[in-house]
Write a protein that holds these residues in place. Structure first.
Motif, mmCIF file in Angstrom:
data_model
loop_
_atom_site.group_PDB
_atom_site.id
_atom_site.type_symbol
_atom_site.label_atom_id
_atom_site.label_comp_id
_atom_site.label_asym_id
_atom_site.label_seq_id
_atom_site.Cartn_x
_atom_site.Cartn_y
_atom_site.Cartn_z
ATOM 1 N N ASP A 62 4.491 19.626 61.269
ATOM 2 C CA ASP A 62 3.070 19.917 61.557
ATOM 3 C C ASP A 62 2.390 20.583 60.364
ATOM 4 O O ASP A 62 1.217 20.309 60.042
ATOM 5 C CB ASP A 62 2.975 20.822 62.782
ATOM 6 C CG ASP A 62 3.396 20.115 64.064
ATOM 7 O OD1 ASP A 62 3.438 18.861 64.049
ATOM 8 O OD2 ASP A 62 3.680 20.813 65.056
ATOM 9 N N ALA A 63 3.137 21.472 59.698
ATOM 10 C CA ALA A 63 2.558 22.138 58.533
ATOM 11 C C ALA A 63 2.264 21.140 57.419
ATOM 12 O O ALA A 63 1.205 21.190 56.771
ATOM 13 C CB ALA A 63 3.496 23.229 58.044
ATOM 14 N N LYS A 64 3.219 20.228 57.206
ATOM 15 C CA LYS A 64 2.985 19.207 56.173
ATOM 16 C C LYS A 64 1.801 18.310 56.553
ATOM 17 O O LYS A 64 0.968 17.947 55.712
ATOM 18 C CB LYS A 64 4.247 18.367 55.995
ATOM 19 C CG LYS A 64 5.386 19.125 55.316
ATOM 20 C CD LYS A 64 6.602 18.234 55.127
ATOM 21 C CE LYS A 64 7.728 18.969 54.402
ATOM 22 N NZ LYS A 64 8.938 18.122 54.224
ATOM 23 N N LEU A 65 1.731 17.936 57.878
ATOM 24 C CA LEU A 65 0.606 17.108 58.331
ATOM 25 C C LEU A 65 -0.723 17.843 58.179
ATOM 26 O O LEU A 65 -1.735 17.294 57.729
ATOM 27 C CB LEU A 65 0.833 16.703 59.797
ATOM 28 C CG LEU A 65 -0.293 15.854 60.418
ATOM 29 C CD1 LEU A 65 -0.434 14.526 59.672
ATOM 30 C CD2 LEU A 65 0.014 15.603 61.898
ATOM 31 N N GLU A 66 -0.686 19.125 58.567
ATOM 32 C CA GLU A 66 -1.910 19.930 58.430
ATOM 33 C C GLU A 66 -2.301 20.079 56.961
ATOM 34 O O GLU A 66 -3.501 20.035 56.614
ATOM 35 C CB GLU A 66 -1.690 21.295 59.060
ATOM 36 C CG GLU A 66 -2.947 22.154 59.091
ATOM 37 C CD GLU A 66 -2.705 23.485 59.795
ATOM 38 O OE1 GLU A 66 -3.667 24.276 59.892
ATOM 39 O OE2 GLU A 66 -1.570 23.729 60.242
ATOM 40 N N LEU A 100 -2.531 23.167 43.858
ATOM 41 C CA LEU A 100 -1.598 23.864 42.978
ATOM 42 C C LEU A 100 -0.596 24.703 43.740
ATOM 43 O O LEU A 100 0.531 24.930 43.296
ATOM 44 C CB LEU A 100 -2.370 24.755 41.997
ATOM 45 C CG LEU A 100 -3.277 24.015 41.009
ATOM 46 C CD1 LEU A 100 -4.049 25.009 40.153
ATOM 47 C CD2 LEU A 100 -2.449 23.076 40.137
ATOM 48 N N GLY A 101 -0.884 25.207 44.912
ATOM 49 C CA GLY A 101 0.009 26.093 45.662
ATOM 50 C C GLY A 101 1.115 25.379 46.394
ATOM 51 O O GLY A 101 2.016 26.017 46.959
ATOM 52 N N THR A 111 10.896 19.870 47.904
ATOM 53 C CA THR A 111 10.987 20.261 49.308
ATOM 54 C C THR A 111 12.428 20.548 49.725
ATOM 55 O O THR A 111 12.795 20.439 50.888
ATOM 56 C CB THR A 111 10.411 19.143 50.200
ATOM 57 O OG1 THR A 111 11.152 17.937 49.930
ATOM 58 C CG2 THR A 111 8.943 18.939 49.926
ATOM 59 N N SER A 112 13.283 20.870 48.770
ATOM 60 C CA SER A 112 14.681 21.179 49.089
ATOM 61 C C SER A 112 14.783 22.612 49.619
ATOM 62 O O SER A 112 13.855 23.403 49.468
ATOM 63 C CB SER A 112 15.558 21.014 47.840
ATOM 64 O OG SER A 112 15.110 21.871 46.821
ATOM 65 N N GLY A 113 15.957 22.938 50.219
ATOM 66 C CA GLY A 113 16.158 24.261 50.783
ATOM 67 C C GLY A 113 16.194 24.195 52.292
ATOM 68 O O GLY A 113 16.046 23.144 52.917
ATOM 69 N N LYS A 141 13.484 27.057 57.002
ATOM 70 C CA LYS A 141 12.663 28.259 56.918
ATOM 71 C C LYS A 141 12.159 28.488 55.498
ATOM 72 O O LYS A 141 11.028 28.956 55.289
ATOM 73 C CB LYS A 141 13.463 29.476 57.411
ATOM 74 C CG LYS A 141 13.700 29.483 58.906
ATOM 75 C CD LYS A 141 14.390 30.761 59.353
ATOM 76 C CE LYS A 141 14.558 30.785 60.873
ATOM 77 N NZ LYS A 141 15.195 32.045 61.351
ATOM 78 N N GLU A 142 12.973 28.136 54.503
ATOM 79 C CA GLU A 142 12.524 28.260 53.108
ATOM 80 C C GLU A 142 11.363 27.314 52.811
ATOM 81 O O GLU A 142 10.409 27.658 52.121
ATOM 82 C CB GLU A 142 13.703 27.992 52.171
ATOM 83 C CG GLU A 142 14.748 29.105 52.174
ATOM 84 C CD GLU A 142 15.951 28.742 51.319
ATOM 85 O OE1 GLU A 142 16.028 27.561 50.892
ATOM 86 O OE2 GLU A 142 16.793 29.618 51.072
ATOM 87 N N GLN A 143 11.484 26.107 53.374
ATOM 88 C CA GLN A 143 10.390 25.148 53.168
ATOM 89 C C GLN A 143 9.109 25.633 53.847
ATOM 90 O O GLN A 143 8.007 25.510 53.285
ATOM 91 C CB GLN A 143 10.794 23.773 53.725
ATOM 92 C CG GLN A 143 11.934 23.117 52.950
ATOM 93 C CD GLN A 143 12.276 21.736 53.506
ATOM 94 O OE1 GLN A 143 11.403 21.053 54.013
ATOM 95 N NE2 GLN A 143 13.563 21.370 53.397
ATOM 96 N N LEU A 144 9.264 26.178 55.080
ATOM 97 C CA LEU A 144 8.081 26.711 55.761
ATOM 98 C C LEU A 144 7.484 27.880 54.996
ATOM 99 O O LEU A 144 6.250 28.009 54.867
ATOM 100 C CB LEU A 144 8.463 27.169 57.179
ATOM 101 C CG LEU A 144 8.625 26.068 58.235
ATOM 102 C CD1 LEU A 144 9.157 26.656 59.539
ATOM 103 C CD2 LEU A 144 7.278 25.379 58.482
ATOM 104 N N ALA A 145 8.362 28.717 54.488
ATOM 105 C CA ALA A 145 7.868 29.861 53.717
ATOM 106 C C ALA A 145 7.159 29.417 52.441
ATOM 107 O O ALA A 145 6.209 30.055 51.992
ATOM 108 C CB ALA A 145 9.034 30.791 53.385
ATOM 109 N N ALA A 146 7.593 28.289 51.861
ATOM 110 C CA ALA A 146 6.955 27.783 50.640
ATOM 111 C C ALA A 146 5.581 27.158 50.925
ATOM 112 O O ALA A 146 4.666 27.232 50.122
ATOM 113 C CB ALA A 146 7.880 26.766 49.963
ATOM 114 N N ILE A 147 5.435 26.530 52.110
ATOM 115 C CA ILE A 147 4.177 25.847 52.452
ATOM 116 C C ILE A 147 3.141 26.820 52.999
ATOM 117 O O ILE A 147 1.926 26.635 52.827
ATOM 118 C CB ILE A 147 4.452 24.719 53.462
ATOM 119 C CG1 ILE A 147 5.278 23.608 52.803
ATOM 120 C CG2 ILE A 147 3.155 24.141 54.012
ATOM 121 C CD1 ILE A 147 5.693 22.507 53.759
#
Length: 579
Positions: A72-76, A90-91, A96-98, A101-107
């Motif tokens: 959902d985060a990626k879709l949003e 830029l952010g 997208t490895s990890g 939770k690491e990926q969510l924290a990065a997004i």
């Protein structure tokens, strides 16, 4: 079953091993069989498996939830980028490895920043669309307060925002143009109301209340309806101004005519300078406040009515003045009329009351116009008549000059007379051509107008014919005098041969100055004095010279020589050697 766990004496915690050991002690004390013990141990193992299964299921559900949250985060994230018209951000981490939770924290930071950017973009869209909606409402003339515009969050791109900005600029320019036009209309209405003496505020507020000066410029109505009503008001005021100016100019003309008729003083006329000053002005040239006010027009109407009544009481004086103007035209045109009868007829018409004073004046004005037209048609001929009469006067003066035996003496003004004589001879030589041209023009005029061309009551062709006959008679007399002179010269020559002396010069048998020229008898109506033009005297101006016939010299007079006789005939002085 071997003993798995033992109690940790250091930690003092209860573990599965310690519990199982306690259970074995209890079984030993109780004396449980091995079968029961195995059964109970199997039950414990099954219970442990169930607990593990539940934990695994919970962990799987948590992972699935985290994966869904990440999706959902990626879709949003992609939706926000598409809505904002951004291809990349830029952010967003490139890899997208990890762990999940690491990926969510990065997004998460990128999502938070994009949400802030979206909110700011929505505010910008809302501000622009609100201004557009407001200006559109002002142009449409809507008085109702419209709600906030709806922002399409699916397209918040800068391109779309620029489109709204461009639309806003166009509307702002249109608003500025409309406002400028409204102010021009209001200024025009102000100027027209000032000239017409109409209340400006009531006029513009009748069009729209916001047009009052107390309202700010940006608050004035710019709607199509307001512009249309302003244009209609301006047209109505201009038409009113045109009609009032026309009325005022008619009154000014009437006043001036009445003043001229009754010789009104300049002081009295100056009271209406504010009326007459616009007599020839165009509509656009009248800009003085109150110049076309109704009270001013009414004042001029009252004065015109007063003068018109006064004119009726002075009708005789005015009519006789017009008659005098008509008579003056006839005098200048050398047309003979019965002035006394005309004046008596005018007075009789006025006294009888059978004719309206205005109709009589109009009829006299028409007579004046016709008289002027006739005078213009006669002008060319009259100019030639004046030239002809002037030439005849010069011819008469030249004859007198040629008879003067002392004309070559060194007296005062002799050189001036000599120059005049030279010019007179040139002018006299042109008389025949001038007379022929005058006859031709007079006949053409008579054929065109169907009447006889009279000069102070005398037919001009008759005057010209008489002049031609008199000129012919004079030429015959000159020829006869030359023949007589020749005879006397021969006679004197014979006497000189016989007696040896010369008799006195013989005078011609007829040396009287014969009048050769038109008689113009000015009638009493025109006041023109009698004018007599002669080939031999200066228009009857010189009556001192003896016009009687002198006798011929006796035969025993000493004869003069041919040279002296010739010099006498030609008007030159005899030679100083002649005895």
């Amino acid at each position: 079953m071997a003993e798995v766990d033992v109690q940790n004496p250091l930690i003092g915690e209860t573990t599965c091993g310690t519990l199982l050991h306690q259970l074995q002690k209890i079984w030993d004390e109780v004396g449980e069989s091995d079968e029961e013990r195995d059964k109970m141990l199997l039950q414990l193992e099954q219970d442990c498996l169930d607990v593990y299964k539940r934990k695994v299921d919970q962990a799987a559900k948590s992972r699935a939830h985290l994966l869904q949250t990440l999706a959902d985060a990626k879709l949003e994230l992609s939706t926000l980028l598409a809505s904002l018209g951004e291809k990349t951000f830029l952010g967003i981490p490139e890899k997208t490895s990890g762990t999940i939770k690491e990926q969510l924290a990065a997004i998460a930071p990128a999502l938070e920043q994009l949400w802030k950017q979206k909110e700011e973009r929505i505010k910008e869209f809302l501000d622009v669309q609100t201004q557009i909606q407001k200006i559109c409402g002002e142009i449409a003339g809507s008085n109702q307060q419209a709600g906030s515009p709806t922002v399409d969050e699916s397209d918040l791109s800068l391109k779309k925002l620029d489109e709204f900005h461009d639309q806003l600029q166009e509307l702002q320019k249109e608003k500025s143009d409309r406002l400028h036009k409204v102010l021009e209309f209001v200024s025009t209405v102000h100027d027209l109301c000032a000239v017409l003496g109409i209340d400006f505020y009531s006029t513009v507020t009748e069009v729209h209340p916001s047009l009052n000066d107390a309202t700010g410029v940006q608050s004035k109505s710019i709607s199509n309806g307001t512009l249309a009503r302003l244009a209609k008001t301006v047209l109505a005021l201009k038409e009113d101004k045109k009609q009032r100016l026309k009325k005022l100019q008619e009154l000014a003309t009437q006043l001036i005519d009445l003043w001229n008729l009754m010789d009104t003083s300049e002081e009295e006329r100056s009271l209406f300078d504010h009326v007459t000053c616009n007599i020839s002005a165009s509509v656009d040239e009248v800009t003085v406040p109150g110049a076309l006010a109704l009270d001013l027009i009414e004042q001029a109407e009252v004065e015109a009515e007063r003068l018109d009544k006064l004119k009726a009481s002075r009708m005789k004086e005015i009519a006789l003045k017009r008659q005098g103007e008509l008579e003056e035209i006839f005098v200048r045109a050398h047309i003979e009329i019965d002035t006394q009868a005309a004046r008596e007829k005018i007075l009789a018409l006025i006294d009888s009351g059978n004719v309206e004073p205005s109709e009589l004046l109009v009829d006299m004005d028409n007579q004046i116009i016709k008289a002027k037209e006739e005078a213009i048609s006669r002008k060319d001929i009259l100019d030639k008549v004046e030239k002809w009469m002037s030439a005849c006067e010069e011819e008469s003066w030249l004859d007198d000059y040629n008879r003067d035996d002392n004309r070559y003496n060194a007296s005062r003004g002799a050189h001036l007379n000599l120059k005049r004589a030279e010019k007179a001879r040139i002018l006299v030589n042109k008389i025949p051509a001038l007379v022929d041209s005058l006859v031709a023009k007079t006949r053409a005029w008579e054929e065109e107008h169907g009447v006889t061309f009279a000069y102070d009551g005398v037919p001009l062709l008759a005057m010209l014919d008489e002049y031609a006959l008199l000129r012919h008679d004079r030429e015959e007399e000159k020829r006869r005098m030359r023949d007589q002179k020749k005879f006397h010269e021969q006679l004197n020559t014979e006497q000189e041969a016989i007696f040896g002396s010369r008799p006195s010069p013989a005078r011609p048998l007829s040396s009287a100055k014969k009048v050769v020229g038109p008689r113009v008898n000015g009638g009493a109506a025109n006041g023109t004095p009698n004018r007599r033009l002669s080939l031999n005297q200066n228009g009857g101006r010189s009556g001192k010279r003896d016009s009687g016939a002198r006798p011929i010299a006796p035969l025993n007079y000493v004869a003069i020589s041919k040279e002296d006789a010739a010099s006498h005939v030609s008007g030159t002085e005899p030679s100083p050697n002649t005895p």
